[in-house]
Design a protein around this motif. Sequence first.
Motif, short mmCIF file in Angstrom:
data_model
loop_
_atom_site.label_atom_id
_atom_site.label_comp_id
_atom_site.label_asym_id
_atom_site.label_seq_id
_atom_site.Cartn_x
_atom_site.Cartn_y
_atom_site.Cartn_z
N ALA A 157 32.34 46.48 43.12
CA ALA A 157 33.72 46.85 43.38
C ALA A 157 34.01 46.78 44.88
CB ALA A 157 34.01 48.25 42.85
N PHE A 176 34.53 43.12 45.81
CA PHE A 176 35.85 42.58 45.45
C PHE A 176 36.96 43.18 46.31
CE2 PHE A 176 33.94 41.47 41.18
CZ PHE A 176 34.02 40.11 41.38
N VAL A 224 44.24 39.51 41.67
CA VAL A 224 43.08 39.26 40.80
C VAL A 224 41.83 39.94 41.37
CG1 VAL A 224 41.49 37.46 39.99
CG2 VAL A 224 43.94 37.15 39.76
N LEU A 225 41.63 39.85 42.67
CA LEU A 225 40.48 40.52 43.30
C LEU A 225 40.59 42.03 43.16
CD1 LEU A 225 40.06 38.36 46.52
CD2 LEU A 225 38.49 38.47 44.58
N TYR A 251 42.20 43.65 40.77
CA TYR A 251 41.99 43.93 39.35
C TYR A 251 40.50 43.93 39.01
CZ TYR A 251 42.01 43.41 34.30
OH TYR A 251 41.77 43.58 32.96
N LEU A 252 39.79 42.93 39.50
CA LEU A 252 38.35 42.86 39.24
C LEU A 252 37.61 44.06 39.84
CD1 LEU A 252 37.71 39.05 39.82
CD2 LEU A 252 37.64 40.29 37.64
N LEU A 265 38.10 47.16 37.72
CA LEU A 265 37.32 47.16 36.48
C LEU A 265 35.97 47.83 36.65
CD1 LEU A 265 37.90 43.57 35.03
CD2 LEU A 265 38.80 45.72 34.16
#
Length: 92
Positions: free
Chosen positions: A32, A35, A68-69, A71-72, A75
Amino acid sequence: MFDKLKSLTKQLKREFAVYRLVLKHPQTPWVAKLFLGLAVGYLLLPFDLIPDFIPIIGQLDDVVIIPVLLYLALLFIPKWIIQSCREQVKTH
């Protein structure tokens, strides 16, 4: 319209502060952090990986890559860490 823009700016500043605390949190997984670091690094790059003079794609790369980064990264971050960081930001 000005009030909406002001509210959005305030919310973005708050989210940035939350992500900064999440990066510093000792129990945030390294994936995390990677990212989140990539998202911030890409945002601060003085140049774009896809030049802006390329029609449509050049302007959309920032709008697509950074979310997108983020969001990843989200996660991989446990929800309790994010909640803890949000509460810290609220109290300050």
